[in-house]
Design a protein around this motif. Sequence first.
Motif, mmCIF file in Angstrom:
data_model
loop_
_atom_site.group_PDB
_atom_site.id
_atom_site.type_symbol
_atom_site.label_atom_id
_atom_site.label_comp_id
_atom_site.label_asym_id
_atom_site.label_seq_id
_atom_site.Cartn_x
_atom_site.Cartn_y
_atom_site.Cartn_z
ATOM 1 N N ILE A 12 0.835 -1.205 0.000
ATOM 2 C CA ILE A 12 0.000 0.000 0.000
ATOM 3 C C ILE A 12 0.866 1.249 0.000
ATOM 4 N N GLN A 13 1.877 1.275 0.861
ATOM 5 C CA GLN A 13 2.754 2.432 0.949
ATOM 6 C C GLN A 13 3.476 2.687 -0.374
ATOM 7 N N GLU A 14 3.989 1.634 -0.985
ATOM 8 C CA GLU A 14 4.711 1.787 -2.242
ATOM 9 C C GLU A 14 3.803 2.292 -3.354
ATOM 10 N N GLN A 15 2.615 1.727 -3.463
ATOM 11 C CA GLN A 15 1.709 2.110 -4.544
ATOM 12 C C GLN A 15 1.161 3.521 -4.353
ATOM 13 N N GLN A 16 0.894 3.905 -3.130
ATOM 14 C CA GLN A 16 0.442 5.274 -2.879
ATOM 15 C C GLN A 16 1.514 6.284 -3.296
ATOM 16 N N ALA A 17 2.750 6.017 -2.918
ATOM 17 C CA ALA A 17 3.838 6.933 -3.264
ATOM 18 C C ALA A 17 4.053 6.991 -4.771
ATOM 19 N N THR A 32 3.878 8.460 9.055
ATOM 20 C CA THR A 32 4.609 7.442 9.804
ATOM 21 C C THR A 32 4.916 7.861 11.235
ATOM 22 N N ASP A 33 4.825 9.153 11.525
ATOM 23 C CA ASP A 33 5.100 9.618 12.886
ATOM 24 C C ASP A 33 3.843 9.703 13.742
ATOM 25 N N VAL A 34 2.685 9.770 13.123
ATOM 26 C CA VAL A 34 1.433 9.932 13.888
ATOM 27 C C VAL A 34 0.415 8.843 13.571
ATOM 28 N N GLY A 35 0.738 7.957 12.655
ATOM 29 C CA GLY A 35 -0.214 6.914 12.267
ATOM 30 C C GLY A 35 -0.279 5.781 13.266
ATOM 31 N N ASN A 36 -1.186 4.861 13.000
ATOM 32 C CA ASN A 36 -1.343 3.664 13.822
ATOM 33 C C ASN A 36 -0.658 2.510 13.104
ATOM 34 N N PRO A 37 0.394 1.933 13.681
ATOM 35 C CA PRO A 37 1.142 0.884 12.980
ATOM 36 C C PRO A 37 0.344 -0.383 12.741
ATOM 37 N N ASP A 38 -0.773 -0.541 13.425
ATOM 38 C CA ASP A 38 -1.597 -1.738 13.263
ATOM 39 C C ASP A 38 -2.914 -1.451 12.559
ATOM 40 N N ASP A 39 -3.063 -0.242 12.012
ATOM 41 C CA ASP A 39 -4.311 0.141 11.358
ATOM 42 C C ASP A 39 -3.986 1.223 10.340
ATOM 43 N N CYS A 40 -4.550 1.127 9.148
ATOM 44 C CA CYS A 40 -4.241 2.116 8.108
ATOM 45 C C CYS A 40 -4.917 3.458 8.370
ATOM 46 N N PRO A 71 10.225 14.575 2.565
ATOM 47 C CA PRO A 71 11.426 14.221 1.803
ATOM 48 C C PRO A 71 11.199 12.965 0.964
ATOM 49 N N THR A 72 11.749 12.970 -0.251
ATOM 50 C CA THR A 72 11.694 11.798 -1.125
ATOM 51 C C THR A 72 13.081 11.514 -1.670
ATOM 52 N N LEU A 73 13.397 10.247 -1.768
ATOM 53 C CA LEU A 73 14.720 9.844 -2.233
ATOM 54 C C LEU A 73 14.948 10.298 -3.670
ATOM 55 N N SER A 74 16.109 10.909 -3.937
ATOM 56 C CA SER A 74 16.439 11.350 -5.295
ATOM 57 C C SER A 74 17.694 10.675 -5.837
ATOM 58 N N THR A 75 18.674 10.406 -4.974
ATOM 59 C CA THR A 75 19.918 9.765 -5.415
ATOM 60 C C THR A 75 20.377 8.752 -4.375
ATOM 61 N N SER A 76 21.112 7.759 -4.841
ATOM 62 C CA SER A 76 21.658 6.735 -3.950
ATOM 63 C C SER A 76 22.942 6.185 -4.541
ATOM 64 N N ARG A 77 23.962 6.088 -3.711
ATOM 65 C CA ARG A 77 25.212 5.494 -4.148
ATOM 66 C C ARG A 77 25.876 4.815 -2.943
ATOM 67 N N VAL A 78 26.789 3.899 -3.220
ATOM 68 C CA VAL A 78 27.528 3.211 -2.165
ATOM 69 C C VAL A 78 28.992 3.615 -2.256
ATOM 70 N N GLU A 79 29.523 4.080 -1.142
ATOM 71 C CA GLU A 79 30.928 4.461 -1.055
ATOM 72 C C GLU A 79 31.504 3.958 0.262
ATOM 73 N N LEU A 173 8.013 17.632 8.387
ATOM 74 C CA LEU A 173 7.331 16.589 7.617
ATOM 75 C C LEU A 173 8.224 15.358 7.561
ATOM 76 N N PRO A 174 7.663 14.175 7.886
ATOM 77 C CA PRO A 174 8.491 12.979 8.043
ATOM 78 C C PRO A 174 8.866 12.305 6.731
ATOM 79 N N LEU A 175 9.992 11.628 6.774
ATOM 80 C CA LEU A 175 10.429 10.775 5.679
ATOM 81 C C LEU A 175 9.572 9.512 5.662
ATOM 82 N N GLY A 176 9.082 9.132 4.487
ATOM 83 C CA GLY A 176 8.248 7.943 4.368
ATOM 84 C C GLY A 176 9.034 6.707 3.979
ATOM 85 N N PRO A 177 8.396 5.547 4.013
ATOM 86 C CA PRO A 177 9.079 4.289 3.682
ATOM 87 C C PRO A 177 9.562 4.267 2.239
ATOM 88 N N PHE A 178 10.712 3.650 2.022
ATOM 89 C CA PHE A 178 11.234 3.463 0.665
ATOM 90 C C PHE A 178 12.281 2.367 0.709
#
Length: 201
Positions: A12-17, A32-40, A71-79, A173-178
């Motif tokens: 659900i989280q992925e498709q909404q985003a 994610t900071d104010v929601g109910n982890p056991d209820d949407c 915030p939304t992820l824009s770049t990612s690299r491994v160093e 504003l909180p960072l969401g799952p990704f």
Amino acid sequence: MQQTLWKTFRLIQEQQAAFAAEEKNAAMVVTTDVGNPDDCHPNEKRIVAMRLALHALRRDYGFDDIVADSPTLSTSRVEGGRFILGFDHVREWSQYHPDFSVESGFEVAGADGVWHPAKVENLEVGEEKRYRSTGRVKGVELIVSSPDVPDPRALRYLYVHPWKGTFFNEVGLPLGPFQVRPGGGREVSSSEIKHTQGPGK
């Protein structure tokens, strides 16, 4: 039941985003900071309404200086065995956990597909044992690593219950799952992933 619930929340989280990012007339708020982890259905509905109002003010009423997006992820690299993550919609980070811990919600996995809890290296840590996190993050990128994964291949955020968000942009504003997927964006299949802790724990 727990496994089914965990998979449902993740999808659900992925498709909404994804929909909010692709549809110009859609907007999404992260709870994610104010929601109910056991209820949407979130308990703090006033906060959700206020965050939705930010989108309306910016998009429809001409308040262009309002920050409405999480915030939304824009770049990612491994160093050097670390994920370096860049984001849109953030100029300054803060971190808050109710018990002032440095628990990040991030996990990384190596080639074996085993997920391990990870830390944000540029989160400033206090000297007092009771108040480990100062709430301050150096820089606008997040540097994420785990001592158990010297060669990280994949990363995810808030994929294990209770999905409690602890990282925020300059307006709260909180960072969401990704997740950062291996193989150029390929979905990690359930047969490839081994969990160090089960969902719901």
